[in-house]
Design an enzyme around this catalytic site. Structure first.
Site, PDB file in Angstrom:
ATOM      1  N   ARG A  68       0.724  -1.315  -0.022  1.00 23.97           N
ATOM      2  CA  ARG A  68       0.189  -0.146  -0.018  1.00 23.97           C
ATOM      3  C   ARG A  68       0.865   1.227  -0.037  1.00 23.97           C
ATOM      4  O   ARG A  68       1.447   1.458   1.019  1.00 23.97           O
ATOM      5  CB  ARG A  68      -1.014   0.095   1.229  1.00 23.97           C
ATOM      6  CG  ARG A  68      -1.664   1.347   1.320  1.00 23.97           C
ATOM      7  CD  ARG A  68      -2.706   1.397   2.295  1.00 23.97           C
ATOM      8  NE  ARG A  68      -3.943   0.619   1.787  1.00 23.97           N
ATOM      9  CZ  ARG A  68      -5.161   0.488   2.452  1.00 23.97           C
ATOM     10  NH1 ARG A  68      -5.356   1.496   3.223  1.00 23.97           N
ATOM     11  NH2 ARG A  68      -6.167  -0.128   1.690  1.00 23.97           N
ATOM     12  N   HIS A  88      -7.253   0.811  -6.538  1.00 32.23           N
ATOM     13  CA  HIS A  88      -7.560  -0.370  -5.677  1.00 32.23           C
ATOM     14  C   HIS A  88      -7.922  -1.460  -5.814  1.00 32.23           C
ATOM     15  O   HIS A  88      -9.392  -1.673  -5.896  1.00 32.23           O
ATOM     16  CB  HIS A  88      -8.245   0.590  -4.498  1.00 32.23           C
ATOM     17  CG  HIS A  88      -8.351   0.098  -3.286  1.00 32.23           C
ATOM     18  ND1 HIS A  88      -7.819  -1.110  -2.763  1.00 32.23           N
ATOM     19  CD2 HIS A  88      -9.097   0.329  -1.918  1.00 32.23           C
ATOM     20  CE1 HIS A  88      -7.854  -1.504  -1.360  1.00 32.23           C
ATOM     21  NE2 HIS A  88      -8.670  -0.521  -0.916  1.00 32.23           N
ATOM     22  N   ARG A  95     -13.741  -8.993   1.560  1.00 34.17           N
ATOM     23  CA  ARG A  95     -12.469  -8.685   1.589  1.00 34.17           C
ATOM     24  C   ARG A  95     -11.767 -10.083   1.675  1.00 34.17           C
ATOM     25  O   ARG A  95     -10.812 -10.362   1.007  1.00 34.17           O
ATOM     26  CB  ARG A  95     -11.969  -7.503   2.226  1.00 34.17           C
ATOM     27  CG  ARG A  95     -12.510  -6.289   2.135  1.00 34.17           C
ATOM     28  CD  ARG A  95     -12.164  -5.432   0.858  1.00 34.17           C
ATOM     29  NE  ARG A  95     -11.027  -5.543   0.615  1.00 34.17           N
ATOM     30  CZ  ARG A  95      -9.954  -4.422   0.836  1.00 34.17           C
ATOM     31  NH1 ARG A  95     -10.688  -3.494   1.274  1.00 34.17           N
ATOM     32  NH2 ARG A  95      -8.794  -4.445   0.421  1.00 34.17           N
TER      33      ARG A  95
HETATM   34  N1   CP Z   1     -11.627  -0.146   1.960  1.00 34.69           N
HETATM   35  C1   CP Z   1     -10.121   0.054   2.385  1.00 34.69           C
HETATM   36  O1   CP Z   1      -9.445  -0.396   1.780  1.00 34.69           O
HETATM   37  O2   CP Z   1     -10.170  -0.119   3.787  1.00 34.69           O
HETATM   38  P1   CP Z   1      -8.823   0.266   4.567  1.00 34.69           P
HETATM   39  O3   CP Z   1      -8.090   1.485   4.121  1.00 34.69           O
HETATM   40  O4   CP Z   1      -8.955   0.022   6.143  1.00 34.69           O
HETATM   41  O5   CP Z   1      -8.094  -1.191   4.206  1.00 34.69           O
HETATM   42  N1  NVA Z   2     -10.068   6.727  -1.655  1.00 38.00           N
HETATM   43  C1  NVA Z   2      -9.715   6.088  -0.348  1.00 38.00           C
HETATM   44  C2  NVA Z   2      -9.905   4.807  -0.090  1.00 38.00           C
HETATM   45  C3  NVA Z   2      -9.605   4.355   1.048  1.00 38.00           C
HETATM   46  C4  NVA Z   2      -9.873   2.878   1.201  1.00 38.00           C
HETATM   47  C5  NVA Z   2      -8.062   6.529  -0.024  1.00 38.00           C
HETATM   48  O1  NVA Z   2      -7.087   6.444  -0.779  1.00 38.00           O
HETATM   49  O2  NVA Z   2      -7.993   6.992   1.127  1.00 38.00           O
END
Ligand code: CP
Ligand code: NVA
Length: 306
Positions: free
Chosen positions: A103, A130, A291
């Site tokens: 990430r 994502h 998930r």
């Molecule tokens: N939706 C999602 O990716 O959540 P997190 O940022 O908590 O991983």
């Molecule tokens: N668009 C948001 C998604 C979080 C899961 C972000 O990048 O913070």
């Protein structure tokens, strides 16, 4: 060469359908108390430079359910803040891991890391993509609607990482995707031209009027207005997106049995009202739970190809 998931483009539409079928099967087994040990002894390394509740922990639960185990480190702890080169970190970490999730802010960092990694690398969110969120959302749409093809998914809000991955997911599964977005926050033109080059039949649209956009929606989706890394734009974005809140007036314009979706975390009173996200036609908790199941299928798919 290992298979990666830096974006959904790394899968063919047939592989994506097969992965969703495996996810549904693993979910029904899980509900029956069965956790097939498909990846005994395998090690998942997770390398994150942003916070995460769902992604990080569902991946860890997934690998443990499958008989393996997880290790977690921040990109700073891994030495990606200048201590060591990207190539060296990727070479070393992948030499004793079976799969790596990442990430990051930069999508390029994940793409580069994947080039140097001897094991599969999964994008666990970047500023641009994502894909794991899109996988869980496809699973959720499939299980609530029965099929993906022909569904109309309307995203109200920012043309961000989640929106772009959902647009790709829609193109790969013959769904219609509409983004209702204020001027200046659209999905980039080069992203859309690449999407339609890869998937010429993509039924993907951008409009400015949220009520018009949701008029034929089967699913109404939103996400935070300021993503991770955009915190200082919060006030500016609150103004820009003020007319883009998903509230009961917006939901009433959608198809009668339309469902509400959100990747979470959510900010009640901003992009969505509490009465919408906490209503019975909101599937946000299913998206979060899925998930686990979608990523178990993904881990099994990528490691089977190793
Ligand atoms: N939706 C999602 O990716 O959540 P997190 O940022 O908590 O991983
Ligand atoms: N668009 C948001 C998604 C979080 C899961 C972000 O990048 O913070």
């Amino acid at each position: 060469m290992p298979r990666h998931l830096t974006s959904l483009y790394d899968l063919t539409p047939d592989e994506l359908q097969a992965l969703l079928a495996t996810a549904a099967d693993l979910k029904s087994k899980y509900k029956a108390g069965d956790r097939p040990q498909l990846l005994p002894g395998r090690v998942l390394a997770q390398l994150f430079e942003k916070p995460s509740l769902r992604t990080r922990n569902s991946f860890e639960a997934a690998i443990v359910n499958l008989g393996g185990s997880g290790i977690f480190l921040t990109t700073a702890e891994a030495g990606l803040n200048g201590r060591e080169s990207l190539k060296d970190v990727a070479t070393v970490l992948s030499s004793f891991s079976d799969v790596i999730t990442m990430r990051t802010f930069s999508q390029q960092l994940i793409d580069q890391f994947a080039k140097f990694s001897s094991c599969p690398v999964i994008n666990a969110l970047s500023d641009e993509r994502h894909p794991c969120q899109a996988l869980t959302d496809l699973l959720t749409i499939q299980e609530t609607r029965g099929e993906l093809q022909g569904a109309h998914l309307v995203f109200v809000g920012d043309g961000n990482n989640v929106a772009m991955s959902l647009a790709i997911a829609a193109a790969m599964t013959d769904m219609k995707f509409t983004l209702a977005v204020p001027s200046g926050y659209e999905m980039p033109a080069d992203f859309l031209s690449d999407l339609t080059t890869r998937y010429p039949k993509a039924d993907v649209h951008q409009v400015s009027d949220p009520k018009q956009a949701v008029a034929s929606a089967d699913f109404v989706y939103t996400d935070v207005w300021a993503s991770m890394g955009q915190e200082e734009e919060q006030k500016l974005r609150e103004k820009a997106f003020a007319e883009y809140q998903v509230n009961s007036a917006v939901m009433q314009q959608a198809n009668k049995d339309a469902l509400f979706m959100h990747c979470l975390p959510a900010h009640r009173g901003e992009e969505v009202t509490a009465d919408v996200i906490d209503a019975t036609d909101s599937v946000v908790w299913d998206e979060a739970e899925n998930r686990l199941h979608a990523q178990k299928a993904l881990l099994e798919f990528l490691m089977a190809k190793k």
